[in-house]
Design a protein around this motif. Sequence first.
Motif, PDB file in Angstrom:
ATOM      1  N   CYS A  10      24.957  32.056 -30.383  1.00 49.99           N
ATOM      2  CA  CYS A  10      25.704  33.264 -30.791  1.00 49.99           C
ATOM      3  C   CYS A  10      25.526  33.609 -32.211  1.00 49.99           C
ATOM      4  N   LYS A  11      25.588  35.002 -32.315  1.00 48.62           N
ATOM      5  CA  LYS A  11      25.429  35.641 -33.750  1.00 48.62           C
ATOM      6  C   LYS A  11      26.823  35.741 -34.189  1.00 48.62           C
ATOM      7  N   LEU A  12      27.194  35.520 -35.584  1.00 56.31           N
ATOM      8  CA  LEU A  12      28.419  35.599 -36.103  1.00 56.31           C
ATOM      9  C   LEU A  12      29.122  36.929 -36.186  1.00 56.31           C
ATOM     10  N   TYR A  13      30.183  37.193 -35.568  1.00 50.11           N
ATOM     11  CA  TYR A  13      30.656  38.625 -35.710  1.00 50.11           C
ATOM     12  C   TYR A  13      31.734  38.579 -36.905  1.00 50.11           C
ATOM     13  N   LEU A  14      32.751  37.563 -36.792  1.00 51.64           N
ATOM     14  CA  LEU A  14      33.993  37.706 -37.647  1.00 51.64           C
ATOM     15  C   LEU A  14      34.478  36.239 -37.722  1.00 51.64           C
ATOM     16  N   VAL A  15      34.884  36.028 -38.844  1.00 46.95           N
ATOM     17  CA  VAL A  15      35.782  34.652 -39.137  1.00 46.95           C
ATOM     18  C   VAL A  15      37.237  35.299 -39.678  1.00 46.95           C
ATOM     19  N   LEU A  16      38.289  34.625 -38.913  1.00 48.81           N
ATOM     20  CA  LEU A  16      39.666  35.250 -39.282  1.00 48.81           C
ATOM     21  C   LEU A  16      40.108  33.779 -39.911  1.00 48.81           C
ATOM     22  N   LEU A  22      34.608  34.233 -34.215  1.00 48.30           N
ATOM     23  CA  LEU A  22      34.168  34.904 -33.359  1.00 48.30           C
ATOM     24  C   LEU A  22      32.722  35.524 -33.094  1.00 48.30           C
ATOM     25  N   GLY A  23      31.971  35.133 -32.131  1.00 44.26           N
ATOM     26  CA  GLY A  23      30.541  35.505 -32.120  1.00 44.26           C
ATOM     27  C   GLY A  23      30.084  36.266 -31.200  1.00 44.26           C
ATOM     28  N   GLU A  24      29.147  37.108 -31.164  1.00 45.31           N
ATOM     29  CA  GLU A  24      28.346  37.616 -29.975  1.00 45.31           C
ATOM     30  C   GLU A  24      27.496  36.950 -29.373  1.00 45.31           C
ATOM     31  N   VAL A  25      27.575  36.442 -28.150  1.00 40.11           N
ATOM     32  CA  VAL A  25      26.683  35.644 -27.144  1.00 40.11           C
ATOM     33  C   VAL A  25      25.408  36.240 -26.916  1.00 40.11           C
ATOM     34  N   LEU A  26      24.394  35.759 -27.416  1.00 41.86           N
ATOM     35  CA  LEU A  26      23.315  36.076 -27.472  1.00 41.86           C
ATOM     36  C   LEU A  26      22.520  35.575 -26.139  1.00 41.86           C
ATOM     37  N   ARG A  27      22.870  34.408 -25.672  1.00 44.85           N
ATOM     38  CA  ARG A  27      22.105  33.797 -24.558  1.00 44.85           C
ATOM     39  C   ARG A  27      23.049  32.666 -24.027  1.00 44.85           C
ATOM     40  N   PHE A  28      23.101  32.597 -22.677  1.00 47.94           N
ATOM     41  CA  PHE A  28      23.759  31.466 -21.908  1.00 47.94           C
ATOM     42  C   PHE A  28      22.932  30.555 -21.537  1.00 47.94           C
ATOM     43  N   HIS A  29      23.283  29.587 -21.392  1.00 44.71           N
ATOM     44  CA  HIS A  29      22.544  28.348 -20.618  1.00 44.71           C
ATOM     45  C   HIS A  29      23.651  27.425 -19.897  1.00 44.71           C
ATOM     46  N   VAL A  30      23.219  27.673 -18.697  1.00 48.96           N
ATOM     47  CA  VAL A  30      24.369  26.887 -17.569  1.00 48.96           C
ATOM     48  C   VAL A  30      23.441  26.067 -16.765  1.00 48.96           C
ATOM     49  N   ASP A  31      23.751  24.783 -16.549  1.00 48.73           N
ATOM     50  CA  ASP A  31      23.176  24.089 -15.554  1.00 48.73           C
ATOM     51  C   ASP A  31      23.293  24.400 -14.307  1.00 48.73           C
ATOM     52  N   SER A  32      22.348  24.545 -13.567  1.00 46.22           N
ATOM     53  CA  SER A  32      22.090  25.185 -12.090  1.00 46.22           C
ATOM     54  C   SER A  32      23.170  24.287 -11.380  1.00 46.22           C
ATOM     55  N   ALA A  33      23.084  23.046 -11.431  1.00 43.51           N
ATOM     56  CA  ALA A  33      24.033  22.105 -10.570  1.00 43.51           C
ATOM     57  C   ALA A  33      25.271  22.374 -10.617  1.00 43.51           C
ATOM     58  N   LEU A  34      25.970  23.054 -11.683  1.00 47.95           N
ATOM     59  CA  LEU A  34      27.388  23.410 -11.718  1.00 47.95           C
ATOM     60  C   LEU A  34      27.586  24.543 -10.705  1.00 47.95           C
ATOM     61  N   PHE A  35      26.743  25.253 -10.157  1.00 49.61           N
ATOM     62  CA  PHE A  35      27.041  26.280  -9.466  1.00 49.61           C
ATOM     63  C   PHE A  35      27.428  26.067  -7.930  1.00 49.61           C
ATOM     64  N   GLU A  36      28.440  26.820  -7.286  1.00 48.41           N
ATOM     65  CA  GLU A  36      28.679  26.785  -5.928  1.00 48.41           C
ATOM     66  C   GLU A  36      29.374  28.254  -5.667  1.00 48.41           C
ATOM     67  N   ASP A  37      28.953  28.592  -4.417  1.00 49.73           N
ATOM     68  CA  ASP A  37      29.475  30.152  -4.283  1.00 49.73           C
ATOM     69  C   ASP A  37      29.231  31.122  -5.256  1.00 49.73           C
ATOM     70  N   PHE A  38      28.155  30.879  -6.113  1.00 51.13           N
ATOM     71  CA  PHE A  38      28.175  31.804  -7.328  1.00 51.13           C
ATOM     72  C   PHE A  38      29.055  31.741  -8.355  1.00 51.13           C
ATOM     73  N   ARG A  39      29.653  30.636  -8.346  1.00 54.39           N
ATOM     74  CA  ARG A  39      30.712  30.262  -9.445  1.00 54.39           C
ATOM     75  C   ARG A  39      30.582  28.980  -9.857  1.00 54.39           C
ATOM     76  N   ILE A  40      30.958  28.882 -11.118  1.00 55.79           N
ATOM     77  CA  ILE A  40      30.884  27.503 -11.744  1.00 55.79           C
ATOM     78  C   ILE A  40      31.893  26.563 -11.402  1.00 55.79           C
ATOM     79  N   ASP A  41      31.497  25.536 -10.680  1.00 57.38           N
ATOM     80  CA  ASP A  41      32.485  24.537 -10.196  1.00 57.38           C
ATOM     81  C   ASP A  41      33.390  23.548 -11.303  1.00 57.38           C
ATOM     82  N   PRO A  42      34.573  23.808 -11.496  1.00 59.86           N
ATOM     83  CA  PRO A  42      35.114  23.105 -12.710  1.00 59.86           C
ATOM     84  C   PRO A  42      35.087  21.712 -12.217  1.00 59.86           C
TER      85      PRO A  42
END
Length: 142
Positions: A76-82, A95-115
């Motif tokens: 993330c890049k900083l947007y604002l601190v309240l 609060l930040g702007e997300v520049l890049r997500f990294h998600v472990d592919s083993a978490l995916f099931e049916d195109f969603r993250i399996d909690p």
Amino acid sequence: MWRPGPDPYKDTLRNIYETREFVVNIVSEEFAQKMNLTSGEYPPEVDEFEISGLTPIPSDLVKAPRVAESHIHMECKLYLVLEIGAEPGSGNLVLGEVLRFHVDSALFEDFRIDPDKLRPIGRMGGSMYTRTTDRFEMERPR
């Protein structure tokens, strides 16, 4: 806003103010105890990665390292601190702007993250945390 002089902030917030970037690492139950070790009142020169035994890995777009044990990272890049209050124990909402997500592919099931695979935890306040195992579903109205 960060002020020079005696430092009332923990390292994380001070680093965010100074670098204007940060990483959000989602904490799973499997390394909750190690994460908790990073929350101690340590002087700035103490490396919480060493204290906790967590593993730093390089980020792609920001200087802050990611936590290898985490299954989801957000660079993330900083947007604002309240600032929420000025009294001791008050908090800050970063609060930040997300520049890049990294998600472990083993978490995916049916195109969603399996909690159930992620098993995230959340801080409630003080020493209280919550698990996300008590879930329910509601269909959205059409």
